[in-house]
Write a protein that holds these residues in place. Structure first.
Motif, PDB file in Angstrom:
ATOM      1  N   TYR A 109       0.835  -1.200   0.000  1.00 37.35           N
ATOM      2  CA  TYR A 109       0.000   0.000   0.000  1.00 37.35           C
ATOM      3  C   TYR A 109       0.874   1.257   0.000  1.00 37.35           C
ATOM      4  O   TYR A 109       0.565   2.245  -0.668  1.00 37.35           O
ATOM      5  CB  TYR A 109      -0.932   0.025   1.211  1.00 37.35           C
ATOM      6  CG  TYR A 109      -2.171  -0.826   1.060  1.00 37.35           C
ATOM      7  CD1 TYR A 109      -3.169  -0.489   0.155  1.00 37.35           C
ATOM      8  CD2 TYR A 109      -2.357  -1.960   1.841  1.00 37.35           C
ATOM      9  CE1 TYR A 109      -4.305  -1.255   0.018  1.00 37.35           C
ATOM     10  CE2 TYR A 109      -3.491  -2.739   1.720  1.00 37.35           C
ATOM     11  CZ  TYR A 109      -4.469  -2.378   0.805  1.00 37.35           C
ATOM     12  OH  TYR A 109      -5.593  -3.144   0.678  1.00 37.35           O
ATOM     13  N   GLY A 110       1.964   1.218   0.745  1.00 35.58           N
ATOM     14  CA  GLY A 110       2.870   2.362   0.777  1.00 35.58           C
ATOM     15  C   GLY A 110       3.498   2.623  -0.575  1.00 35.58           C
ATOM     16  O   GLY A 110       3.559   3.762  -1.037  1.00 35.58           O
ATOM     17  N   ALA A 111       3.964   1.550  -1.220  1.00 40.02           N
ATOM     18  CA  ALA A 111       4.583   1.709  -2.544  1.00 40.02           C
ATOM     19  C   ALA A 111       3.571   2.202  -3.575  1.00 40.02           C
ATOM     20  O   ALA A 111       3.874   3.078  -4.401  1.00 40.02           O
ATOM     21  CB  ALA A 111       5.200   0.391  -2.995  1.00 40.02           C
ATOM     22  N   LEU A 112       2.360   1.656  -3.530  1.00 38.36           N
ATOM     23  CA  LEU A 112       1.330   2.082  -4.475  1.00 38.36           C
ATOM     24  C   LEU A 112       1.008   3.568  -4.293  1.00 38.36           C
ATOM     25  O   LEU A 112       0.958   4.321  -5.271  1.00 38.36           O
ATOM     26  CB  LEU A 112       0.060   1.246  -4.297  1.00 38.36           C
ATOM     27  CG  LEU A 112      -1.119   1.660  -5.169  1.00 38.36           C
ATOM     28  CD1 LEU A 112      -0.816   1.371  -6.627  1.00 38.36           C
ATOM     29  CD2 LEU A 112      -2.380   0.967  -4.728  1.00 38.36           C
ATOM     30  N   ALA A 113       0.797   3.991  -3.058  1.00 41.71           N
ATOM     31  CA  ALA A 113       0.485   5.402  -2.812  1.00 41.71           C
ATOM     32  C   ALA A 113       1.656   6.299  -3.205  1.00 41.71           C
ATOM     33  O   ALA A 113       1.458   7.381  -3.762  1.00 41.71           O
ATOM     34  CB  ALA A 113       0.117   5.606  -1.347  1.00 41.71           C
ATOM     35  N   ALA A 114       2.894   5.849  -2.935  1.00 42.30           N
ATOM     36  CA  ALA A 114       4.067   6.647  -3.291  1.00 42.30           C
ATOM     37  C   ALA A 114       4.168   6.829  -4.803  1.00 42.30           C
ATOM     38  O   ALA A 114       4.421   7.931  -5.292  1.00 42.30           O
ATOM     39  CB  ALA A 114       5.331   5.992  -2.746  1.00 42.30           C
ATOM     40  N   VAL A 115       3.968   5.753  -5.544  1.00 42.87           N
ATOM     41  CA  VAL A 115       4.068   5.832  -7.008  1.00 42.87           C
ATOM     42  C   VAL A 115       2.964   6.713  -7.582  1.00 42.87           C
ATOM     43  O   VAL A 115       3.213   7.583  -8.422  1.00 42.87           O
ATOM     44  CB  VAL A 115       4.033   4.413  -7.628  1.00 42.87           C
ATOM     45  CG1 VAL A 115       3.845   4.475  -9.124  1.00 42.87           C
ATOM     46  CG2 VAL A 115       5.297   3.659  -7.275  1.00 42.87           C
ATOM     47  N   VAL A 116       1.729   6.503  -7.123  1.00 47.15           N
ATOM     48  CA  VAL A 116       0.607   7.269  -7.671  1.00 47.15           C
ATOM     49  C   VAL A 116       0.743   8.755  -7.334  1.00 47.15           C
ATOM     50  O   VAL A 116       0.664   9.610  -8.222  1.00 47.15           O
ATOM     51  CB  VAL A 116      -0.734   6.705  -7.152  1.00 47.15           C
ATOM     52  CG1 VAL A 116      -1.881   7.637  -7.486  1.00 47.15           C
ATOM     53  CG2 VAL A 116      -0.985   5.326  -7.745  1.00 47.15           C
TER      54      VAL A 116
END
Length: 191
Positions: A109-116
């Motif tokens: 979830y952290g990586a997804l939010a960071a990328v988006v």
């Protein structure tokens, strides 16, 4: 790249965190109220806080974490760029992943939010596209594009024919002649 004359101004990370927490907490309360309304069992109005109150807490924590991490990162690095947004997005997404309770969920979830969020900020922070010249008035730009791509009336009449609001020069004269030849009626000119 940052120009040489750009001076970094520090941000108040705590104030931004409180403001972000309040805004996303209010959004979380709205989502919690919707969740409470859609439950199968009828729970009283306090169910917004007791039954689905975790949603409010997660939203509040995500907003506060995002804003604080973004501005704290900017203050530490003394730069305003997309990396600050990505750091804030990673930590806010990790807070959402804490609800699941597994390390892969927290990191995912952290990586997804960071990328988006990082990509959104890097590409200009707007869903309408990149604004090429912020000094140029948008209305004037669109008027120029309309005039630039306007087709001659002769070409339009040739493809579509006359009528339906499309009339070539000399239309009234041709119409009078056509009515005179077909029905034998003299149509007076409008002039």
């Amino acid at each position: 790249m940052v120009s040489e004359d750009h001076v970094f101004h520090p941000h108040d990370a705590v104030k931004a965190a409180i403001n972000g927490s309040m805004i996303t907490g209010a959004a979380g309360a709205l989502v919690s109220a919707i969740q409470n309304t859609l439950t199968k069992r009828n729970v009283n109005a306090w169910g917004v806080f007791t039954r689905t109150g975790g949603t409010i807490a997660v939203f509040t924590a995500m907003g506060g974490t995002y804003e604080f991490a973004r501005f704290a990162s900017a203050n530490l690095r003394e730069r305003d760029d997309s990396l600050n947004t990505a750091v804030g997005g990673f930590l806010a997404g990790s807070v959402l992943g804490l609800r699941v309770g597994t390390t892969p969920a927290v990191l995912g979830y952290g990586a997804l939010a960071a990328v988006v969020l990082g990509t959104f900020d890097y590409t200009g922070g707007a869903l309408t596209g990149y604004n090429k010249d912020p000094e140029q008035d948008e209305f004037e730009r669109k008027q120029f594009l309309r005039k630039n791509r306007r087709r001659p009336i002769e070409e339009t009449v040739e493809e579509l024919g006359e009528g339906r609001g499309i009339y070539a020069p000399g239309y009234e004269e041709r119409r009078r002649e056509r009515i005179k030849a077909t029905y034998g009626i003299d149509v007076p000119s409008k002039a």
